[in-house]
Every structure is written in C-alpha cells, then in structure tokens.
Design a protein around this motif. Structure first.
Motif, PDB file in Angstrom:
ATOM      1  N   MET A 253       0.824  -1.200   0.000  1.00 31.02           N
ATOM      2  CA  MET A 253       0.000   0.000   0.000  1.00 31.02           C
ATOM      3  C   MET A 253       0.871   1.268   0.000  1.00 31.02           C
ATOM      4  SD  MET A 253      -3.049  -1.131  -0.241  1.00 31.02           S
ATOM      5  CE  MET A 253      -2.218  -2.425  -1.216  1.00 31.02           C
ATOM      6  N   SER A 254       2.003   1.206   0.663  1.00 29.66           N
ATOM      7  CA  SER A 254       2.903   2.362   0.672  1.00 29.66           C
ATOM      8  C   SER A 254       3.463   2.629  -0.723  1.00 29.66           C
ATOM      9  CB  SER A 254       4.043   2.145   1.676  1.00 29.66           C
ATOM     10  OG  SER A 254       5.013   1.220   1.194  1.00 29.66           O
ATOM     11  N   LEU A 255       3.643   1.583  -1.514  1.00 32.55           N
ATOM     12  CA  LEU A 255       4.137   1.762  -2.880  1.00 32.55           C
ATOM     13  C   LEU A 255       3.092   2.446  -3.754  1.00 32.55           C
ATOM     14  CD1 LEU A 255       5.902  -1.678  -3.502  1.00 32.55           C
ATOM     15  CD2 LEU A 255       6.875   0.436  -2.600  1.00 32.55           C
ATOM     16  N   LEU A 256       1.812   2.166  -3.474  1.00 29.79           N
ATOM     17  CA  LEU A 256       0.745   2.818  -4.233  1.00 29.79           C
ATOM     18  C   LEU A 256       0.651   4.311  -3.912  1.00 29.79           C
ATOM     19  CD1 LEU A 256      -2.157   0.195  -4.083  1.00 29.79           C
ATOM     20  CD2 LEU A 256      -0.673   0.754  -6.024  1.00 29.79           C
ATOM     21  N   LYS A 257       1.213   4.712  -2.788  1.00 27.89           N
ATOM     22  CA  LYS A 257       1.177   6.112  -2.388  1.00 27.89           C
ATOM     23  C   LYS A 257       2.400   6.882  -2.879  1.00 27.89           C
ATOM     24  CE  LYS A 257      -1.393   4.961   1.824  1.00 27.89           C
ATOM     25  NZ  LYS A 257      -1.336   4.908   3.323  1.00 27.89           N
ATOM     26  N   ALA A 258       3.266   6.202  -3.629  1.00 29.76           N
ATOM     27  CA  ALA A 258       4.498   6.832  -4.121  1.00 29.76           C
ATOM     28  C   ALA A 258       4.479   6.840  -5.650  1.00 29.76           C
ATOM     29  CB  ALA A 258       5.720   6.070  -3.606  1.00 29.76           C
ATOM     30  N   PRO A 259       3.904   7.874  -6.265  1.00 29.86           N
ATOM     31  CA  PRO A 259       3.798   7.921  -7.733  1.00 29.86           C
ATOM     32  C   PRO A 259       5.134   7.704  -8.426  1.00 29.86           C
ATOM     33  CG  PRO A 259       2.527   9.693  -6.737  1.00 29.86           C
ATOM     34  CD  PRO A 259       3.320   9.069  -5.623  1.00 29.86           C
ATOM     35  N   GLY A 260       5.092   6.886  -9.467  1.00 27.35           N
ATOM     36  CA  GLY A 260       6.295   6.620 -10.238  1.00 27.35           C
ATOM     37  C   GLY A 260       7.168   5.518  -9.685  1.00 27.35           C
ATOM     38  N   LYS A 261       6.745   4.885  -8.608  1.00 25.11           N
ATOM     39  CA  LYS A 261       7.568   3.839  -7.989  1.00 25.11           C
ATOM     40  C   LYS A 261       7.712   2.639  -8.934  1.00 25.11           C
ATOM     41  CE  LYS A 261       8.819   4.133  -4.286  1.00 25.11           C
ATOM     42  NZ  LYS A 261      10.097   4.590  -3.662  1.00 25.11           N
ATOM     43  N   PHE A 262       6.689   2.393  -9.743  1.00 28.41           N
ATOM     44  CA  PHE A 262       6.742   1.302 -10.712  1.00 28.41           C
ATOM     45  C   PHE A 262       5.903   1.686 -11.925  1.00 28.41           C
ATOM     46  CE2 PHE A 262       3.294   0.549  -7.739  1.00 28.41           C
ATOM     47  CZ  PHE A 262       2.208   0.277  -8.568  1.00 28.41           C
ATOM     48  N   ASP A 263       6.104   0.989 -13.024  1.00 28.19           N
ATOM     49  CA  ASP A 263       5.334   1.232 -14.240  1.00 28.19           C
ATOM     50  C   ASP A 263       3.923   0.691 -14.030  1.00 28.19           C
ATOM     51  OD1 ASP A 263       4.169   1.308 -16.717  1.00 28.19           O
ATOM     52  OD2 ASP A 263       5.749   0.212 -17.761  1.00 28.19           O
ATOM     53  N   PRO A 264       2.881   1.545 -14.099  1.00 24.35           N
ATOM     54  CA  PRO A 264       1.510   1.096 -13.812  1.00 24.35           C
ATOM     55  C   PRO A 264       0.828   0.390 -14.974  1.00 24.35           C
ATOM     56  CG  PRO A 264       1.483   3.420 -14.306  1.00 24.35           C
ATOM     57  CD  PRO A 264       2.930   3.000 -14.359  1.00 24.35           C
ATOM     58  N   GLY A 265       1.522   0.156 -16.083  1.00 28.64           N
ATOM     59  CA  GLY A 265       0.893  -0.493 -17.228  1.00 28.64           C
ATOM     60  C   GLY A 265       0.306  -1.845 -16.878  1.00 28.64           C
ATOM     61  N   PHE A 266       1.100  -2.663 -16.167  1.00 30.39           N
ATOM     62  CA  PHE A 266       0.612  -3.922 -15.585  1.00 30.39           C
ATOM     63  C   PHE A 266       0.586  -3.690 -14.077  1.00 30.39           C
ATOM     64  CE2 PHE A 266       3.119  -5.688 -19.306  1.00 30.39           C
ATOM     65  CZ  PHE A 266       2.007  -5.868 -20.116  1.00 30.39           C
ATOM     66  N   PRO A 267      -0.510  -3.185 -13.525  1.00 30.00           N
ATOM     67  CA  PRO A 267      -0.494  -2.635 -12.164  1.00 30.00           C
ATOM     68  C   PRO A 267       0.052  -3.562 -11.087  1.00 30.00           C
ATOM     69  CG  PRO A 267      -2.533  -2.066 -13.273  1.00 30.00           C
ATOM     70  CD  PRO A 267      -1.834  -3.063 -14.153  1.00 30.00           C
TER      71      PRO A 267
END
Length: 346
Positions: A253-267
C-alpha cells in the motif's frame, strides 16, 4: 559340525527374554492408553503431532466485473470468458479425477463487490469459497488495458493471514496435472528479509521480518525452450505461491502512495516486480519450471508441464491448437459433471 553349548544356551535365553517382554507389553494395563510410548506417537495411528495439524493452504483466483475490453454491456454469464474460466478452474482443482486436489485444499475466489450475484452464487454451488473484497486504486495508476482496472484488488490476498501458503492462479489457466505438490516446492520455504540499506527507502513502509513469494519468470513469447531459462528476472503474476502477511500488505500500500515507484501499465504485476526484485531485500524465488508455463505450446505440454496460462476461450489464433482443444474438453467435462450432479439431486 559341533555347536558350542554356550551359544545354544545364549540363543535360548534371548528367545525367552524376548517372549517375556512381548507377553508383558500385551498384558500390561498400559496397553489401552499406550502411555509407555513416547508422547509424540501416542494415538492418531502413530502420526507425529506436527503432521496431525498440517499448515493451512489454499488455491485462489481473482474475478472482477470489468473483464471485457471497452465493453460496458451486460453479457450472459456463459459468454463471460473469465467467469467461465474460473468455473473450469474450480472444476479442475476441486472435482477432476485426474488433476484435482488429493488433499481437500479449498479454492478461494476473490470477487470485487460488483461481480454479479448470479456468478457468485454459481461459484459457491461449484464448491468454491467466494470472498468479497474492496477495490484498490491510486490516482496515478493507469493500466495499459481497461480490463485490468481492478486487478490491484488481488493484493487483498495478503490479508488472508489465516492461511500459511496460497497458490494464486489466474482464471485463464489450463491444468493438466495435479498441483498439490507446489506447496512442498523448496522455493516456498520462508525467507529472511534482507537488510541492505541501499534498498530501503524513506517513502516506503516497513518490511516484514520474513516473507515468501515463489513464481516463474515471464517468457514473453511462444518461441522459448523447455525447460525455460532459469535466470529470468521479470516475474509473471499469473501463477505464484506466497505467504499472507499484513505487514507486507501495508508495504504494498505504501508503494501505491508513491507515484512513479513502478510502471503502472501492468499494475499488480509491476508492483510485485518492484517489491520483489531479484536484487532487492525480498527477492522472489523461482518455482520448479514444470508447475506452470506462460506463453505455452504443445512442446511444454509434451515436456511434462502441469498448467498453462492462456485465454483458451477466445479466438486468438496464436494460441496452441492442442492446448486450446484440451481446455475445451475440460469445459465440456465440467459442464457434464455439474449437469449430472444436478440430475442426481432431483
């Protein structure tokens, strides 16, 4: 040849001693309670206590209402590929005489709350355990396909801490051999979380003390060897074994709160690839290659693989024709099984 009298006497003495001990044990008042045995092996057919209560494991998949590309219309249940795939998977894992579980392992279906009640009721009737979950979203996460809009809800699996191990299987899967043994794969042993400070960031949540995530690398195409390359780094999250953990869920959940932490194409897949990158503190471990193959071909099936990841209900011409035919046979077998069960119940 003459026999030494002392040898004969010794043999007689040993025989009499053995007979006396046997008689004493059989007639002793301890026989009924077996309290003379070590406590670990009393009762329960001499099964060690640590085996009497085995770890609680489960199979699981995920079903959302939004599974059709750019389609808002309400299609019939029997034409919803992911729903039909979930039913076929439930049949294969729970009821099939050739590939079903021999350990009475439950099959969990995580459903978002907007999945039609008729579908949820049918899955329960099929023997699945339906679990309603809330969706997970982040403003900056924009999937590469509209039908992946709700897949982050798969992360709710890590909240199911009543289970020690769960094998997650995408609904678009063909199973041709039993999968129970995956829970004993050495890659599913609990791992100690690393402490490399360079891999710990202030904008991320706390890491768990231990974790377990075991899966396969993505093959990215049909032109692959079997066995596949074991050094693949990018995991495919259509088939993975993990240990639920509230701490790990909060970390995600903390990663979802950090924009750009991962490529959201395959969430959810790219989130897991970041969290469990091979050079990080919680690297994913490779399962035995034969448990599952993505981008599967007849060569993989003939090589002995147990399951295959592809949407065999659709008309994609790139799908292996043999594996597609087997899946269609499994669907027909599933429908015949349930039809026969309904007729017997009348």
């Amino acid at each position: 040849m003459n026999t030494n009298p002392r040898t004969i006497a010794l043999c007689i003495a040993l025989f009499l001693t053995s007979a006396f001990i046997t008689y004493t044990v059989r007639t002793s008042h301890h026989t009924s309670s077996a309290s003379w045995l070590p406590s670990l092996y009393t009762k329960n057919h001499d099964v060690p206590q640590h085996i009497i209560n085995p770890p609680k494991v489960a199979y699981a998949t995920f079903l959302a209402a939004n599974t059709h590309e750019n389609s808002k219309e309400d299609i019939p249940d029997e034409e919803d590929g992911y729903f039909v795939g979930t039913r076929v998977l439930a049949y294969q894992l729970l009821h099939s005489k050739t590939v079903g579980t021999n350990l009475s392992i439950p099959f969990l279906v995580l459903c978002t709350r907007d999945v039609k009640k008729s579908k949820r009721d049918q899955l329960k009737k099929d023997g699945a355990t339906v679990i309603l979950v809330e969706k997970l979203n982040a403003d900056w996460v924009h999937p590469g396909s509209d039908r992946w809009r709700d897949v982050l809800a798969k992360l709710r699996l890590w909240q199911l801490t009543e289970y020690t191990k769960i094998l997650f299987i995408d609904a678009d899967m063909l199973v041709t051999k039993p999968l129970d043994g995956v829970f004993y794969d050495e890659a599913t042993l609990t791992q100690a979380t690393g402490t490399n400070p360079e891999k710990i960031h202030d904008d991320e949540g706390a890491l768990p003390r231990t974790y377990m995530l075991a899966t396969h690398g993505d093959l990215w195409g049909y032109d692959h060897p079997y066995p596949p390359d074991p050094s693949l780094d990018y995991l495919n999250c259509g088939f993975f074994v993990f240990t639920p953990s509230k701490v790990l869920f909060e970390y995600y959940m903390s990663l979802l709160k950090a924009p750009g932490k991962f490529d959201p194409g395959f969430p959810e897949q790219n989130l897991l690839n970041y969290a469990h990158r091979r050079d990080g503190n919680m690297a994913w471990k490779p399962l035995w290659y034969g448990w599952n193959v993505n981008w599967p071909t007849e060569k993989d099936w003939r090589g002995g693989a147990h399951s295959f990841h592809a949407k065999y209900w659709d008309g994609d011409p790139s799908h292996d024709p043999l594996l597609k035919a087997i899946w269609k046979e499994q669907r027909a077998e599933m429908e015949g099984y349930y039809r026969g069960r309904e007729e017997r119940g009348r």
